[in-house]
Design a protein around this motif. Structure first.
Motif, short mmCIF file in Angstrom:
data_model
loop_
_atom_site.label_atom_id
_atom_site.label_comp_id
_atom_site.label_asym_id
_atom_site.label_seq_id
_atom_site.Cartn_x
_atom_site.Cartn_y
_atom_site.Cartn_z
N HIS A 34 0.87 -1.18 0.00
CA HIS A 34 0.00 0.00 0.00
C HIS A 34 0.90 1.23 0.00
O HIS A 34 1.59 1.50 0.99
N ASP A 36 1.40 5.09 -0.11
CA ASP A 36 0.65 6.31 0.20
C ASP A 36 1.20 7.50 -0.57
O ASP A 36 2.32 7.94 -0.33
N HIS A 68 -2.46 4.64 -2.84
CA HIS A 68 -3.54 5.34 -2.13
C HIS A 68 -3.35 6.82 -2.44
O HIS A 68 -2.47 7.47 -1.86
N MET A 70 -3.92 10.31 -2.09
CA MET A 70 -4.42 11.39 -1.25
C MET A 70 -4.01 12.71 -1.91
O MET A 70 -3.10 13.42 -1.46
N ASP A 173 -7.89 1.39 6.66
CA ASP A 173 -6.55 1.98 6.60
C ASP A 173 -6.42 3.08 7.64
O ASP A 173 -7.12 4.09 7.58
ZN ZN Z 1 -3.14 4.75 3.03
#
Ligand code: ZN
Ligand code: DX5
Length: 217
Positions: A34, A36, A68, A70, A173
Motif C-alpha cells: 500500500h 501512500d 492510495h 491522497m 486503513d
Molecule cells: Zn493509506
C-alpha cells in the motif's frame, strides 16, 4: 468467499531504503504493498509520486502495488501511475467532480480502481460508485500521517457495506494493528492496511499472520 489480504503501508518505513523495506514486507508475507501518495494539498503532507513507484517496480517485478491517492486531482496521475506499474489505483472521491470518469479512465489504463472516503464522509457518498469500482477504502484515521489512533466509529460504515454488499472488497486503513484488527474483522473488512504496527514490529511475519488469521476466522 472473500480473501483476507494484508497490505502494509510503507509510509513510516525507512524511505531511504524503500526497496529493501518493501522486499522485507513481501518476504514476511505481505499480500500487497500500500503506497501512500500525498500531494500536500488534499492532505497536509507530501510523500512519493510515480517516479519513485516506477523505480520500485523496476526492482520488484511481480508484487501487487496499490497506490492510495491522497491528492486533489487524482485524474492527473492515472497515466503516470499506470506507466509506473501500479496494479490498483485507489483515490479519494471528495475532491473529484466526476468520479465515474476517473473510475473509467483508471480501468481503461489497466489498473483496478478503488474509491476511498475520509472519516467525515458518509458511506452513502461512496455507495453509488460500488458498481463501477473494484474496492472501497474506509479510512480509520484522518488521512495524512501514519501512527495515528484508530477511529472505531468508522466500523459502522464497514458493517453497512458488508451487510449490503457481501462480495465487495472492503479495505480499512489507519491505526490498524493487532490491538484493533478484531473489530475490523468483526465489521467485515477483508483488505487490511497497516503501517506502523507492521513496520515497527520485531516479527513482521507473525504480525501479518496474526492479522490475516483474525480476518479469516
Ligand atoms: Zn493509506
Ligand atoms: C494515512 C495513510 C495510511 C497510514 C497507515 O494517511 O493513508 O496508509 O500510512 O499507517 P498506520 O497503520 O501507522 O496508521
Amino acid at each position: 468467499h472473500l480473501k483476507a489480504l494484508i497490505g502494509p503501508s510503507i509510509l513510516n518505513a525507512d524511505l531511504s531504503k524503500l526497496y529493501e523495506e518493501s522486499q522485507k514486507l513481501l518476504d514476511n508475507g505481505a499480500d500487497y504493498l500500500h503506497l501512500d501518495v500525498m500531494d500536500g494539498h488534499f492532505v497536509p503532507n507530501l510523500t512519493l509520486g510515480h517516479p519513485v513507484v516506477k523505480c520500485l517496480r523496476g526492482k520488484i517485478k511481480d508484487a501487487f502495488f496499490e497506490t492510495h491517492m491522497m491528492v486533489s486531482n487524482p485524474e492527473q496521475w492515472i497515466l503516470p501511475m499506470a506507466d509506473a506499474g501500479v496494479n490498483q489505483y485507489t483515490f479519494h472521491i471528495e475532491p473529484v467532480d466526476n468520479v465515474e470518469e476517473v473510475c473509467r479512465k483508471v480501468r481503461e489504463n489497466g489498473m483496478k480502481v478503488g474509491v476511498a472516503i475520509k472519516p467525515g464522509t458518509s458511506v452513502t457518498e461512496i455507495e453509488k460508485y460500488i458498481s463501477i469500482s473494484d474496492m472501497v477504502l474506509i479510512m480509520t484515521v484522518e488521512p495524512g500521517f501514519g501512527g495515528q489512533k484508530f477511529m472505531e466509529n468508522q466500523m459502522e460504515k464497514v458493517k453497512y457495506l458488508r451487510d449490503h454488499y457481501p462480495l465487495l472488497d472492503i479495505e480499512v486503513d489507519g491505526g490498524v494493528g493487532p490491538s484493533t484488527i478484531n473489530c475490523c474483522a468483526t465489521a467485515g473488512a477483508n483488505m487490511i492496511v497497516s503501517g506502523t504496527a507492521i513496520i515497527g514490529s520485531n516479527d513482521q511475519a507473525s504480525t501479518i499472520q496474526l492479522m490475516r488469521d483474525a480476518v479469516q476466522q
